[in-house]
Design an enzyme around this catalytic site. Structure first.
Site, PDB file in Angstrom:
ATOM      1  N   HIS A  87       1.687  36.464 -11.054  1.00  0.00           N
ATOM      2  CA  HIS A  87       1.072  37.316 -10.044  1.00  0.00           C
ATOM      3  C   HIS A  87       1.638  36.941  -8.676  1.00  0.00           C
ATOM      4  CE1 HIS A  87      -2.573  37.748 -12.939  1.00  0.00           C
ATOM      5  NE2 HIS A  87      -1.695  38.721 -13.127  1.00  0.00           N
TER       6      HIS A  87
ATOM      7  N   GLU B 294      -0.240  35.022  -5.664  1.00  0.00           N
ATOM      8  CA  GLU B 294      -0.848  33.717  -5.912  1.00  0.00           C
ATOM      9  C   GLU B 294       0.161  32.605  -5.605  1.00  0.00           C
ATOM     10  OE1 GLU B 294      -2.386  34.220  -9.876  1.00  0.00           O
ATOM     11  OE2 GLU B 294      -3.614  35.913  -9.241  1.00  0.00           O
TER      12      GLU B 294
ATOM     13  N   HIS C 125      -2.002  29.750 -11.521  1.00  0.00           N
ATOM     14  CA  HIS C 125      -2.482  30.980 -10.876  1.00  0.00           C
ATOM     15  C   HIS C 125      -3.209  30.634  -9.577  1.00  0.00           C
ATOM     16  CE1 HIS C 125      -2.056  34.239 -14.039  1.00  0.00           C
ATOM     17  NE2 HIS C 125      -1.665  33.158 -14.688  1.00  0.00           N
TER      18      HIS C 125
ATOM     19  N   GLU D 220      -6.296  27.616 -12.275  1.00  0.00           N
ATOM     20  CA  GLU D 220      -6.650  28.492 -11.169  1.00  0.00           C
ATOM     21  C   GLU D 220      -6.838  27.658  -9.892  1.00  0.00           C
ATOM     22  OE1 GLU D 220      -6.853  31.703 -11.088  1.00  0.00           O
ATOM     23  OE2 GLU D 220      -7.102  32.421 -13.150  1.00  0.00           O
TER      24      GLU D 220
END
Length: 581
Positions: free
Chosen positions: A296, A299, A392, A466
């Site tokens: 992504h 990110e 991420h 994350e």
């Protein structure tokens, strides 16, 4: 086609392996090279209290205004067709309104550079601007990432910026997150880089269908006549990665145990790089660790964590040498280079989320994730992959945490082991990593993700790491992550991997016991009372709460006994994603 030839010798031509970024032919690109210095603030930058809703509604009033910047690619088709170095051929247009004279205080906006994103700026007051972000190319949505330049600044006035088309209903901007500012003059004269700025920060919605969400902040510029940049997170571009890889390849020491290859080419023809890291002398008998990042584009914190991971793994530290002796590391530092180049938030040039495409046979549409999955399949045919971790960023939850895979059909021991590695991360860095925020449920909507796909292939420990766009609320911090904080996460992963694979069983047994106690508590049982939870579904486990619940509840340190854990929090940042075309 993927290239299997490693490039590791300093004497080989770098231009063949590190060409300039390729852009869709619809995109205009300014010729200036945009680079920023790295800087760590002397003190952690605290979160900023968000503005109240009553003030926000007043502040977000919009007049007719004057368009002072408008740059949007004229897409010749609804899908990507071709690319070239430098983007659109021919002379550049002039999207910014010209100044009327030296007394004109209008800001000059620009975003036509690598990873830049700003579509339009409307001047609605002497020092107030309404901004519109460009959706991901070949889509009409995914507006989250911003990165743009302003010139002709004035030091004294209080400026207000309002981004009028944010995509998500919730954001960390409502919980203390501030935008980033980079002053070119401060970088040149004082060595100061990206820093958190902004007061009167508001993130809220307005009526309409579909609903619209707005981010608003006020700021004073540090200098007259400065060149400044705003960004949602510390930028890390495709060219930044190439500069780093060139440095590695030119290092006689590190190039002995790090080879750089092309895993494949992206739709635009940009290289998806694959690094293989292990000690010289062959890979016989070694298990494999696979790590990836930047599927992504918005990110970028994942790229900084990846940078820290590689810095440590390729260092002379005794633990790094041990890791290289024990494992073969397969590293893909930027899975979606096209999205990073054009400043997308989520998608590749296929106009879809690549992290929902792992389960499909579409190498022509999603080459990066397709070739990564194929590589892992080939590796699994020969040896064990002990861990997969995909880096991420998260825009709605503070701290660092993981998503793992527990489908509920395995035995108690396997389900406990799924939680051990994240628990070790929280023990090794309790001021950043939140075990209570980790999730392990495998949802049907996540079957196409890298985490679930690798797990389905047979990688028993497969995770998404994350990293919050904001920072940490743990250990009394309540402050933003710096670049150094993000890079430290790579060291944390290495350190915890050694704990996880330690032949001495003490740490593993401690974590298994603590995890079992946690799950027993979630079932409402006293620790040590026995009883099985192996037939309880992951969704039921994650819907139960431990009391007391507090975000700063400490994780039991290594060597300690007993203790309890706080409750889980909300799920993935990726619930609103495109499916497969």
């Amino acid at each position: 086609a993927p290239s299997t030839q490693p490039w590791r010798s300093p004497g080989e031509p770098q231009a063949l392996f590190f060409p300039a970024a390729r852009w869709p032919v619809e995109c205009e690109v300014i010729p200036e090279t945009i680079e920023h210095i790295e800087w760590v603030p002397p003190e952690p930058e605290p979160f900023c209290p968000p503005m109240g809703l009553e003030q926000a509604l007043y502040a977000l009033g919009e007049g007719q205004g004057t368009v002072v910047y408008h740059s949007s690619p004229v897409l010749q088709d609804s899908r990507f067709t071709r690319a070239r170095v430098g983007g659109a051929p021919g002379p550049l247009s002039s999207p910014a309104a010209p100044l009327e004279g030296p007394q004109d205080t209008t800001l000059l906006f620009e975003s036509r550079f690598e990873s830049g994103n700003l579509q339009k700026a409307v001047k609605v007051g002497p020092y107030e601007y309404m901004l519109t972000l460009r959706p991901d190319l070949y889509t009409a949505k995914h507006t989250q990432w911003f990165y743009f330049r302003v010139q002709n600044t004035r030091r004294g006035p209080l400026y207000r910026f309002t981004i009028a088309n944010m995509a998500k209903s919730k954001s960390l901007y409502g919980q203390g997150l501030q935008p980033l500012l980079y002053s070119q003059r401060d970088a040149q004269s004082r060595g100061i880089g990206w820093r958190r700025v902004g007061t009167n920060i508001c993130y809220c919605g307005s009526a309409g269908e579909p609903p619209v969400f707005r981010l608003s902040w006020t700021v004073r510029f540090p200098h007259d006549g400065d060149t400044c940049f705003f960004a949602a997170c510390y930028p890390y571009t495709y060219s930044d990665l190439q500069r780093y890889l060139r440095m590695l390849a030119a290092d006689p020491a590190r190039s002995q145990y790090c080879t750089v290859q092309a895993l494949c080419r992206s739709l635009a023809g940009n290289t998806v790089y694959l690094l293989t890291v292990t000690s010289p002398g062959g890979a016989a008998g070694k298990r494999v660790v696979v790590v990836s990042a930047r599927v992504h584009p918005s990110e970028s914190g994942g790229s900084w964590a990846m940078r820290g991971f590689l810095d440590f793994l390729l260092s002379a530290h005794a633990d790094a040498q041990l890791l290289r002796r024990l494992f073969v590391f397969k590293v893909v530092p930027m899975l979606n280079p096209d999205g990073v180049v054009v400043g997308n938030s989520r998608c590749s040039l296929a106009g879809r989320d690549p992290n929902r495409a792992y389960g499909t046979a579409l190498p022509g549409s999603f080459p990066g994730v397709w070739h990564l999955r194929a590589m892992v399949q080939r590796v699994l045919a020969e040896r064990e992959v002990v861990l997969y971790c995909d880096f991420h960023g998260h825009s709605r939850k503070h701290n660092v945490f993981m998503y793992g895979c527990d489908a509920g059909g395995d035995g108690t021991g396997t389900r406990l082991c799924q939680r051990v590695f994240p628990l070790m991360l929280s023990k090794n860095d309790p001021d950043k990593f939140s075990f209570s925020s980790c999730k392990f449920q495998v949802q049907k909507s996540k079957e196409g993700t890298g985490r679930v796909s690798m797990w389905r292939l047979g990688v028993s420990h497969s995770y998404t790491l994350e990293v919050a766009f904001s920072g940490s609320t743990l250990g009394g911090r309540s402050s933003h992550f710096s670049v150094e904080d993000l890079k430290s996460l790579g060291h944390l992963l290495c350190d915890s991997l050694l704990d996880f694979c330690d032949p001495a069983p003490a740490k593993l047994q401690q974590c298994l016991a603590e995890t079992d106690a946690l799950l027993q508590q979630k079932m409402g049982r006293e620790p040590g009372s026995g009883g099985s939870w192996s037939n309880v579904s992951p969704s039921d486990l994650e819907s139960r709460y431990v009391t007391p619940c507090h975000p700063c509840h400490p994780v039991v340190p290594w060597g300690a006994a007993g203790g309890s854990f706080p409750c889980s929090t909300s799920g993935s940042d990726s619930s609103m994603s495109d499916g497969i075309p």
